[in-house]
Write a protein that holds these residues in place. Structure first.
Motif, PDB file in Angstrom:
ATOM      1  N   ARG A  61      -4.699  12.883   1.328  1.00 51.27           N
ATOM      2  CA  ARG A  61      -3.907  12.147   0.952  1.00 51.27           C
ATOM      3  C   ARG A  61      -2.852  11.130   0.423  1.00 51.27           C
ATOM      4  N   MET A  62      -3.353  10.332   0.374  1.00 54.83           N
ATOM      5  CA  MET A  62      -2.604   8.591   0.624  1.00 54.83           C
ATOM      6  C   MET A  62      -1.304   8.957   0.322  1.00 54.83           C
ATOM      7  N   LYS A  63      -0.666   7.976   1.147  1.00 52.08           N
ATOM      8  CA  LYS A  63       0.426   8.062   1.333  1.00 52.08           C
ATOM      9  C   LYS A  63       0.899   7.065   0.911  1.00 52.08           C
ATOM     10  N   VAL A  64       2.485   7.796   0.034  1.00 44.49           N
ATOM     11  CA  VAL A  64       3.111   5.832  -1.066  1.00 44.49           C
ATOM     12  C   VAL A  64       4.458   6.376  -0.528  1.00 44.49           C
ATOM     13  N   VAL A  65       4.818   5.711  -0.418  1.00 40.74           N
ATOM     14  CA  VAL A  65       6.480   5.538   0.061  1.00 40.74           C
ATOM     15  C   VAL A  65       7.371   5.221  -0.897  1.00 40.74           C
TER      16      VAL A  65
ATOM     17  N   GLY B 124       2.573 -11.899   3.891  1.00 35.65           N
ATOM     18  CA  GLY B 124       1.267 -12.162   2.656  1.00 35.65           C
ATOM     19  C   GLY B 124       0.489 -11.427   2.686  1.00 35.65           C
ATOM     20  N   ASP B 125      -1.126 -11.833   2.294  1.00 37.76           N
ATOM     21  CA  ASP B 125      -1.911 -11.067   0.846  1.00 37.76           C
ATOM     22  C   ASP B 125      -1.316  -9.264   0.417  1.00 37.76           C
ATOM     23  N   SER B 126      -0.222 -10.234   0.264  1.00 38.26           N
ATOM     24  CA  SER B 126      -0.163  -9.099  -1.051  1.00 38.26           C
ATOM     25  C   SER B 126       0.790  -7.451  -0.143  1.00 38.26           C
ATOM     26  N   LEU B 127       1.531  -7.817   1.326  1.00 37.23           N
ATOM     27  CA  LEU B 127       1.493  -7.360   1.715  1.00 37.23           C
ATOM     28  C   LEU B 127       3.557  -7.168   1.921  1.00 37.23           C
ATOM     29  N   PHE B 128       4.071  -6.066   2.808  1.00 35.62           N
ATOM     30  CA  PHE B 128       5.444  -6.518   2.390  1.00 35.62           C
ATOM     31  C   PHE B 128       5.837  -5.809   3.496  1.00 35.62           C
ATOM     32  N   GLU B 129       7.177  -6.015   4.436  1.00 40.70           N
ATOM     33  CA  GLU B 129       7.721  -5.441   5.153  1.00 40.70           C
ATOM     34  C   GLU B 129       8.573  -5.714   5.270  1.00 40.70           C
ATOM     35  N   THR B 130       9.608  -4.736   6.260  1.00 43.25           N
ATOM     36  CA  THR B 130      10.605  -4.167   6.464  1.00 43.25           C
ATOM     37  C   THR B 130      11.115  -3.580   7.282  1.00 43.25           C
ATOM     38  N   THR B 131      12.271  -3.925   7.720  1.00 46.48           N
ATOM     39  CA  THR B 131      13.592  -2.620   8.670  1.00 46.48           C
ATOM     40  C   THR B 131      13.790  -1.074   8.821  1.00 46.48           C
ATOM     41  N   GLN B 132      13.582  -1.301   7.242  1.00 50.67           N
ATOM     42  CA  GLN B 132      14.415   0.239   6.203  1.00 50.67           C
ATOM     43  C   GLN B 132      12.701   1.397   6.272  1.00 50.67           C
ATOM     44  N   ASP B 133      13.075   2.621   6.604  1.00 54.90           N
ATOM     45  CA  ASP B 133      12.361   3.443   7.229  1.00 54.90           C
ATOM     46  C   ASP B 133      12.055   3.503   5.914  1.00 54.90           C
ATOM     47  N   PRO B 134      10.354   4.053   5.322  1.00 57.42           N
ATOM     48  CA  PRO B 134      10.254   4.777   4.566  1.00 57.42           C
ATOM     49  C   PRO B 134      10.464   5.932   4.193  1.00 57.42           C
ATOM     50  N   GLU B 135      10.165   6.271   2.835  1.00 53.81           N
ATOM     51  CA  GLU B 135      10.965   7.563   2.285  1.00 53.81           C
ATOM     52  C   GLU B 135       9.610   8.146   1.651  1.00 53.81           C
ATOM     53  N   ALA B 136       8.529   9.114   1.287  1.00 56.81           N
ATOM     54  CA  ALA B 136       7.319   9.617   1.254  1.00 56.81           C
ATOM     55  C   ALA B 136       7.531   9.924  -0.125  1.00 56.81           C
ATOM     56  N   VAL B 137       7.299   9.820  -1.065  1.00 57.25           N
ATOM     57  CA  VAL B 137       7.010   9.732  -2.659  1.00 57.25           C
ATOM     58  C   VAL B 137       6.424  11.059  -2.288  1.00 57.25           C
ATOM     59  N   GLN B 138       7.615  12.022  -3.036  1.00 59.23           N
ATOM     60  CA  GLN B 138       6.991  13.267  -3.241  1.00 59.23           C
ATOM     61  C   GLN B 138       6.104  14.125  -3.989  1.00 59.23           C
ATOM     62  N   SER B 139       6.193  13.450  -5.529  1.00 57.62           N
ATOM     63  CA  SER B 139       4.773  13.570  -6.286  1.00 57.62           C
ATOM     64  C   SER B 139       4.520  12.102  -6.430  1.00 57.62           C
ATOM     65  N   PRO B 140       3.767  11.373  -5.986  1.00 57.92           N
ATOM     66  CA  PRO B 140       3.272   9.707  -7.071  1.00 57.92           C
ATOM     67  C   PRO B 140       2.441  10.185  -7.677  1.00 57.92           C
TER      68      PRO B 140
ATOM     69  N   ASP C 101       7.660   4.236  -9.184  1.00 58.56           N
ATOM     70  CA  ASP C 101       8.104   3.512  -8.431  1.00 58.56           C
ATOM     71  C   ASP C 101       6.856   3.691  -6.988  1.00 58.56           C
ATOM     72  N   GLY C 102       7.234   2.646  -5.359  1.00 64.54           N
ATOM     73  CA  GLY C 102       6.339   3.800  -4.427  1.00 64.54           C
ATOM     74  C   GLY C 102       5.078   2.015  -4.239  1.00 64.54           C
ATOM     75  N   TYR C 103       4.597   2.686  -2.810  1.00 67.66           N
ATOM     76  CA  TYR C 103       3.684   1.428  -1.785  1.00 67.66           C
ATOM     77  C   TYR C 103       3.029   2.122  -1.866  1.00 67.66           C
ATOM     78  N   PHE C 104       1.668   1.374  -1.334  1.00 67.16           N
ATOM     79  CA  PHE C 104       0.653   2.521  -0.430  1.00 67.16           C
ATOM     80  C   PHE C 104       1.119   1.409   0.939  1.00 67.16           C
ATOM     81  N   GLN C 105       0.658   2.702   1.914  1.00 65.92           N
ATOM     82  CA  GLN C 105       1.023   2.622   3.646  1.00 65.92           C
ATOM     83  C   GLN C 105       0.040   1.622   4.209  1.00 65.92           C
ATOM     84  N   ILE C 106      -0.089   0.667   4.589  1.00 62.75           N
ATOM     85  CA  ILE C 106      -0.877  -0.540   5.418  1.00 62.75           C
ATOM     86  C   ILE C 106      -0.715  -0.424   6.284  1.00 62.75           C
ATOM     87  N   GLU C 107      -1.559  -0.162   7.303  1.00 62.39           N
ATOM     88  CA  GLU C 107      -1.947  -0.429   8.636  1.00 62.39           C
ATOM     89  C   GLU C 107      -2.330  -1.448   9.552  1.00 62.39           C
ATOM     90  N   THR C 108      -1.733  -2.726  10.275  1.00 58.79           N
ATOM     91  CA  THR C 108      -2.029  -3.659  10.308  1.00 58.79           C
ATOM     92  C   THR C 108      -2.210  -4.526  11.776  1.00 58.79           C
TER      93      THR C 108
END
Length: 246
Positions: free
Chosen positions: A159-163, A175-191, A90-97
């Motif tokens: 350290r890369m953020k994985v949520v 678009g462009d393989s990105l996702f958006e959501t209104t959910q609060d991301p939770e950091a993956v402690q052991s990606p 599980d997990g996603y990279f966090q990207i700032e757009t």
């Protein structure tokens, strides 16, 4: 007499939308980290007129209620590109757009002119402090540990953020393989980050071709039923017309 046609048309409309989803899966079979989708349907009951209740009770139509995303991990391919990254589990990279934070499984990254780690559209990849990851001009050897720690010949950089999210199905395509959501991301402690690897699409083209063939046959079967119902109605009209003239 029209109820059969309406029910059949509802099924055809649902099959058409299902075919669009399958076609989109096929088109993205080679898109990195793409997740296959499948339509979800349910029975939609409509009360009949009082004169018909003694015969049928309710009419059952087909209604599509949404698209279910297959979130299973796709196969990983070795690229040997030090700026390609794949996530195990599980997990996603966090990207700032420009539109805000977005999330991605596609880890095909690069360095822009300022030395910042960005995705293929030029958006910054975030670290665990919600800051862009920037390399000095003299840093050329990029190494990323499995926990996302980024280092160079000069030492640790970030350290890369994985949520992760409570419900991945609520992620919307941006678009462009990105996702958006209104959910609060939770950091993956052991990606589990794999450098020099890319996650492939989890779409299986052979299965999608089988589904496409099945959908086409079902659509043709419904069309034959509609044609037969139309012919039955014409014969009934002709019979009623003949009986009135006699």
């Amino acid at each position: 007499m029209q109820n059969t046609s309406y029910i059949a048309l509802s099924r055809q409309a649902a099959l058409w939308r299902q075919m669009e989803v399958v076609a989109n899966n096929m088109a993205n079979a080679n898109t990195p980290a793409f997740k296959g989708e499948e339509m979800m349907f349910r029975e939609f009951l409509v009360p009949t007129r009082s004169s018909e209740r003694a015969i049928g009770g309710k009419l059952a139509f087909v209604q599509d209620v949404g698209v279910l995303r297959d979130t299973r991990e796709g196969p990983l391919t070795k690229t040997d590109n030090p700026l390609d990254f794949a996530l195990h589990g599980d997990g996603y990279f966090q990207i700032e757009t420009e539109a805000g934070m977005r999330y991605a499984r596609n880890g095909h990254f690069r360095l822009d002119q300022t030395g910042m780690l960005v995705n293929s559209q030029g958006y910054a990849v975030m670290d665990d402090r919600d800051q862009p990851i920037v390399f000095a001009p003299n840093e050329t050897r990029v190494e990323v540990a499995s926990d996302g720690t980024v280092s160079t010949e000069n030492g640790r950089v970030a350290r890369m953020k994985v949520v992760k999210f409570e419900n991945d199905q609520l992620l919307r395509k941006a678009g462009d393989s990105l996702f958006e959501t209104t959910q609060d991301p939770e950091a993956v402690q052991s990606p589990n980050v794999a450098q020099g690897m890319m996650e492939e699409s989890n779409v299986q083209p052979v299965l999608e071709m089988t589904r496409m063939t099945q959908i086409l046959r079902e659509y043709q079967g419904v069309q034959k039923m509609l044609d037969a119902e139309h012919e039955r109605q014409l014969k009934a009209i002709q019979t009623l017309g003949s009986s009135k003239t006699n």
